[in-house]
Design a protein around this motif. Sequence first.
Motif, PDB file in Angstrom:
ATOM      1  N   VAL A   1       0.857  -1.191   0.000  1.00 36.11           N
ATOM      2  CA  VAL A   1       0.000   0.000   0.000  1.00 36.11           C
ATOM      3  C   VAL A   1       0.890   1.237   0.000  1.00 36.11           C
ATOM      4  N   LYS A   2       0.687   2.106  -0.982  1.00 37.17           N
ATOM      5  CA  LYS A   2       1.394   3.392  -1.023  1.00 37.17           C
ATOM      6  C   LYS A   2       0.671   4.377  -0.109  1.00 37.17           C
ATOM      7  N   TRP A   3      -0.633   4.541  -0.358  1.00 33.16           N
ATOM      8  CA  TRP A   3      -1.511   5.321   0.515  1.00 33.16           C
ATOM      9  C   TRP A   3      -2.945   4.947   0.208  1.00 33.16           C
ATOM     10  N   PHE A   4      -3.812   5.176   1.195  1.00 27.03           N
ATOM     11  CA  PHE A   4      -5.241   4.893   1.022  1.00 27.03           C
ATOM     12  C   PHE A   4      -6.033   5.885   1.853  1.00 27.03           C
ATOM     13  N   ASN A   5      -7.059   6.490   1.253  1.00 26.06           N
ATOM     14  CA  ASN A   5      -7.905   7.460   1.940  1.00 26.06           C
ATOM     15  C   ASN A   5      -9.313   6.878   2.036  1.00 26.06           C
ATOM     16  N   ARG A   6      -9.733   6.520   3.244  1.00 28.57           N
ATOM     17  CA  ARG A   6     -11.060   5.914   3.439  1.00 28.57           C
ATOM     18  C   ARG A   6     -12.184   6.884   3.085  1.00 28.57           C
ATOM     19  N   LEU A   7     -11.983   8.180   3.353  1.00 34.70           N
ATOM     20  CA  LEU A   7     -13.038   9.150   3.034  1.00 34.70           C
ATOM     21  C   LEU A   7     -13.260   9.253   1.531  1.00 34.70           C
ATOM     22  N   LYS A   8     -12.184   9.220   0.772  1.00 36.27           N
ATOM     23  CA  LYS A   8     -12.312   9.272  -0.693  1.00 36.27           C
ATOM     24  C   LYS A   8     -12.694   7.913  -1.265  1.00 36.27           C
TER      25      LYS A   8
ATOM     26  N   ILE B   1     -11.031  -4.406   5.625  1.00 36.63           N
ATOM     27  CA  ILE B   1     -11.761  -3.193   6.002  1.00 36.63           C
ATOM     28  C   ILE B   1     -10.877  -1.955   5.928  1.00 36.63           C
ATOM     29  N   ASP B   2      -9.611  -2.106   6.282  1.00 38.04           N
ATOM     30  CA  ASP B   2      -8.719  -0.952   6.294  1.00 38.04           C
ATOM     31  C   ASP B   2      -7.314  -1.408   5.926  1.00 38.04           C
ATOM     32  N   VAL B   3      -6.555  -0.516   5.320  1.00 39.58           N
ATOM     33  CA  VAL B   3      -5.161  -0.798   4.990  1.00 39.58           C
ATOM     34  C   VAL B   3      -4.298   0.374   5.443  1.00 39.58           C
ATOM     35  N   GLU B   4      -3.039   0.087   5.686  1.00 42.17           N
ATOM     36  CA  GLU B   4      -2.079   1.093   6.132  1.00 42.17           C
ATOM     37  C   GLU B   4      -0.934   1.185   5.125  1.00 42.17           C
ATOM     38  N   PRO B   5      -0.249   2.325   5.054  1.00 44.91           N
ATOM     39  CA  PRO B   5       0.913   2.430   4.168  1.00 44.91           C
ATOM     40  C   PRO B   5       1.939   1.329   4.472  1.00 44.91           C
ATOM     41  N   ASP B   6       2.541   0.809   3.419  1.00 41.18           N
ATOM     42  CA  ASP B   6       3.552  -0.251   3.465  1.00 41.18           C
ATOM     43  C   ASP B   6       2.982  -1.623   3.813  1.00 41.18           C
ATOM     44  N   GLN B   7       1.675  -1.743   3.936  1.00 40.01           N
ATOM     45  CA  GLN B   7       1.070  -3.053   4.209  1.00 40.01           C
ATOM     46  C   GLN B   7       1.188  -3.926   2.964  1.00 40.01           C
TER      47      GLN B   7
END
Length: 195
Positions: free
Chosen positions: A133-140, A167-173
Motif C-alpha cells: 500500500v502506497k496510501w489509502f484514503n477511506r473518506l475518498k 476493512i482498512d489498509v495502512e501504508p507499506d502493508q
Amino acid sequence: MRAETFPDAEVRELQQVDERPSRSGTEPHPYSGTVKWFDATRGFGFLVADDPQAGDILIHFSILRAHGRRSLPEGARIECLAVVRDRGMQATEVLTIDLSDAVEPPVRERPVTDRVDPSSLIADAGPLEDATVKWFNRLKGYGFLIRSSNDADVFVHMETLRRAGIIDVEPDQPLRVRIVNGAKGPLAVLVEPAE
C-alpha cells in the motif's frame, strides 16, 4: 441619561435610530418576485422582489420543504411572506412557486463508461503478484498500491478491498493483487491479504 446632556448632533443621530423600524418582532408581509439565483449546496438563494423598495429577499431551503423542494431554479416566480432581519429581507414562508419561466439546470448524466466495476475485469487480469500500500484514503474511498515488480502506481478502490474482506489498509502493508490495465492505468481488480 437624558437626551439634553448630549450635543445636538448626537441627539439627531439618536432620534434617527429611534425612528427606524424595529428589526425584531416585525410582522411578515407578502412579496412576489423572481428567483435571481439559488445555491443548492449552500442551501439558500435570493428573490428579486417586484417591489423595488424591498430589494433582494433571502430564501433558505428550509422553507421550501412544504413544497417538496430543496432548491429553486433561476427565473422561478415566487410569492412569499418576508420580514426584515439584521442583514435584510428574509422569506419566512413560500406561498406559491411558478416554474413556467424557470431555467432548470440541465441534468448531467454520467456516461455508462464513467465507472467500471473492477470485478467484471478479473478475467482479463494478470496472475497474483506482490504489492504494498502506497496510501489509502477511506473518506475518498480509494488509494494506490506499488507493485514489487515495478514502481508504477496501481489504483485500488474501497469496494475491491471490501470484496476481499479487508476493512482498512495502512501504508507499506503487503498485499497480493491481480491487476488489469484500465482506461486510466493499472487497476487492482482482486486483492488478498499477504501471507
